[in-house]
Design a protein around this motif. Structure first.
Motif, mmCIF file in Angstrom:
data_model
loop_
_atom_site.group_PDB
_atom_site.id
_atom_site.type_symbol
_atom_site.label_atom_id
_atom_site.label_comp_id
_atom_site.label_asym_id
_atom_site.label_seq_id
_atom_site.Cartn_x
_atom_site.Cartn_y
_atom_site.Cartn_z
ATOM 1 N N GLU A 77 0.838 -1.192 0.000
ATOM 2 C CA GLU A 77 0.000 0.000 0.000
ATOM 3 C C GLU A 77 0.878 1.248 0.000
ATOM 4 O O GLU A 77 1.842 1.341 0.768
ATOM 5 C CB GLU A 77 -0.892 -0.024 1.240
ATOM 6 N N SER A 81 3.415 9.505 -1.704
ATOM 7 C CA SER A 81 3.787 9.511 -3.113
ATOM 8 C C SER A 81 4.242 10.890 -3.549
ATOM 9 O O SER A 81 3.596 11.898 -3.249
ATOM 10 C CB SER A 81 2.617 9.066 -3.995
ATOM 11 N N GLU A 85 1.359 9.546 -10.828
ATOM 12 C CA GLU A 85 0.556 8.378 -11.202
ATOM 13 C C GLU A 85 0.184 7.504 -10.006
ATOM 14 O O GLU A 85 -0.605 6.570 -10.150
ATOM 15 C CB GLU A 85 1.281 7.537 -12.266
ATOM 16 N N PHE A 86 0.741 7.799 -8.840
ATOM 17 C CA PHE A 86 0.406 7.049 -7.633
ATOM 18 C C PHE A 86 -0.065 8.013 -6.550
ATOM 19 O O PHE A 86 0.453 9.128 -6.443
ATOM 20 C CB PHE A 86 1.620 6.255 -7.117
ATOM 21 N N ASP A 90 -3.136 3.793 -2.629
ATOM 22 C CA ASP A 90 -3.126 2.898 -3.790
ATOM 23 C C ASP A 90 -2.482 1.571 -3.396
ATOM 24 O O ASP A 90 -1.508 1.533 -2.635
ATOM 25 C CB ASP A 90 -2.316 3.501 -4.944
ATOM 26 N N TRP A 91 -3.015 0.479 -3.953
ATOM 27 C CA TRP A 91 -2.381 -0.826 -3.810
ATOM 28 C C TRP A 91 -1.537 -1.071 -5.046
ATOM 29 O O TRP A 91 -1.979 -0.812 -6.183
ATOM 30 C CB TRP A 91 -3.423 -1.921 -3.653
ATOM 31 N N VAL A 92 -0.310 -1.563 -4.836
ATOM 32 C CA VAL A 92 0.615 -1.755 -5.944
ATOM 33 C C VAL A 92 1.312 -3.102 -5.819
ATOM 34 O O VAL A 92 1.503 -3.638 -4.713
ATOM 35 C CB VAL A 92 1.677 -0.635 -5.991
ATOM 36 N N LYS A 114 -0.336 -0.535 -10.373
ATOM 37 C CA LYS A 114 -1.504 -0.421 -9.494
ATOM 38 C C LYS A 114 -2.422 -1.619 -9.695
ATOM 39 O O LYS A 114 -2.585 -2.111 -10.814
ATOM 40 C CB LYS A 114 -2.270 0.878 -9.774
ATOM 41 N N ASP A 116 -6.293 -3.529 -8.205
ATOM 42 C CA ASP A 116 -7.571 -3.308 -7.538
ATOM 43 C C ASP A 116 -7.807 -4.453 -6.561
ATOM 44 O O ASP A 116 -8.122 -5.567 -6.982
ATOM 45 C CB ASP A 116 -8.700 -3.241 -8.569
#
Length: 335
Positions: A77, A81, A85-86, A90-92, A114, A116
């Motif tokens: 997570e 940032s 773009e992040f 966000d989960w990556v 990224k 979902d």
């Protein structure tokens, strides 16, 4: 914020990996600089390729230096940032080395994607919807190109890659034969994953059992193990068959190379053998992940994980992976 915990390479293995080859250290949690992202890792992937990175021998990727954090793909997570773009929360997923064996990592964004977490459990992006799943898809469908009715044999059949290979072979109308270590794994391959047959190489009847499982010979071999297992499959290969050479895990701890006895089969059967590295095929990843996700959602792909808990247990879990102790994808839950 908690301090960072990391596992670094303490020494290079001489043969089998031991826990003494690793060292757990603590350090301040890193701060992202301009153009960087700070990620809290939730999941760590353990994969056979890491064994090669522990050696100094020339390979397709750079070795881990002594004292460096062990490489490894991660899901986590974003905490902070400094890249447009992040954004926070966000989960990556970090592939191809990822953020490594540590609780927190800083990235310049390269190799981060990224995801979902509502579409599938985050850990799946390290397995069936990540590098192992894409490896299976590319190796089988793009390189080996099986035809309906052909016999596909895959070694390490209940591992993260092999389990997907066998199921994709069935989906594409092939006879799927697995090779795995132990009765329980073979029962899982046939009973849960839908393989037509599975050979237990630990039973001591490898050649006879493989002949019974593949009475018409082998048209496609998806090789993950090498050594005696690969030699046995070579003896059953049909003329103009194909081999996708993905890994040779039985040899990664070996101090002396295995002496293959059936290489003549490559010549007399005019076999096409191709080694491959999944990162050479990045243009295929989007299609592969879309198709795998669709099969998973439709219930056509089954998936299993073996989970170790806590970063400190990653070395032991990795050693178990190299011995074949895991069922399916080997992961470490970090939080």
């Amino acid at each position: 914020m908690s301090r960072n915990r990391q596992i670094v390479l303490a020494s290079r293995p001489k043969g089998r990996v031991t826990e003494e080859n690793f060292r757990l250290i603590e350090s301040p949690t890193p701060e992202p600089g301009e153009g960087q992202v700070l990620v809290k890792n939730h999941w760590l992937s353990l994969d056979p390729y890491m064994r090669g990175r522990m050696d100094e021998a020339k390979s397709y990727a750079k070795s881990v230096e002594l004292g460096e954090v062990m490489v490894g793909s991660t899901v986590g997570e974003v905490l902070e940032s400094r890249r447009p773009e992040f954004k926070k929360a966000d989960w990556v997923v970090g592939s191809f080395g990822g953020l490594g064996w540590q609780l927190y990592g800083v990235s310049d964004g390269r190799g981060l994607m990224k995801i979902d977490p509502r579409g599938a459990p985050p850990s799946y992006y390290l397995g069936v919807l990540g590098m192992p799943g894409v490896t299976a898809w590319i190796g089988l469908l793009d390189i080996a190109k099986p035809k309906p009715g052909e016999t596909v044999v895959v070694s390490a059949a209940t591992g993260a890659v092999g389990s997907v290979v066998g199921q994709l072979a069935k989906i594409h109308g092939c006879r799927a034969v697995g090779i795995a270590g132990g009765e329980a794994k073979c029962e899982y391959a046939v009973g849960e994953l839908g393989f037509d047959a599975c050979v237990d190489y630990k039973a001591g009847r490898l050649d006879d059992d493989l002949e019974a499982a593949a009475p018409k010979g082998v048209d496609v071999c998806f090789e993950n193990v090498g050594g005696e297992v690969f030699d046995a499959v070579l003896r059953r290969m049909n003329p103009f068959s194909r081999i996708a050479l993905c890994g040779m895990i039985s040899q990664y701890n070996a101090t002396e190379p295995y002496g293959y006895r059936a290489l003549r089969s490559l010549l007399v059967n005019r076999i096409r053998l191709q080694g491959f590295i999944v990162s050479d095929h990045m243009e295929k990843w989007p299609q592969a992940i879309r198709e795998l996700a669709g099969r998973l959602k439709a219930g056509r792909l089954k998936y299993r994980e073996t989970v170790a808990h806590g970063l400190e247990n990653a070395p032991r879990a990795f050693i178990g992976l190299l011995k074949g102790d895991n069922f399916g994808k080997q992961l470490v839950k970090l939080t």
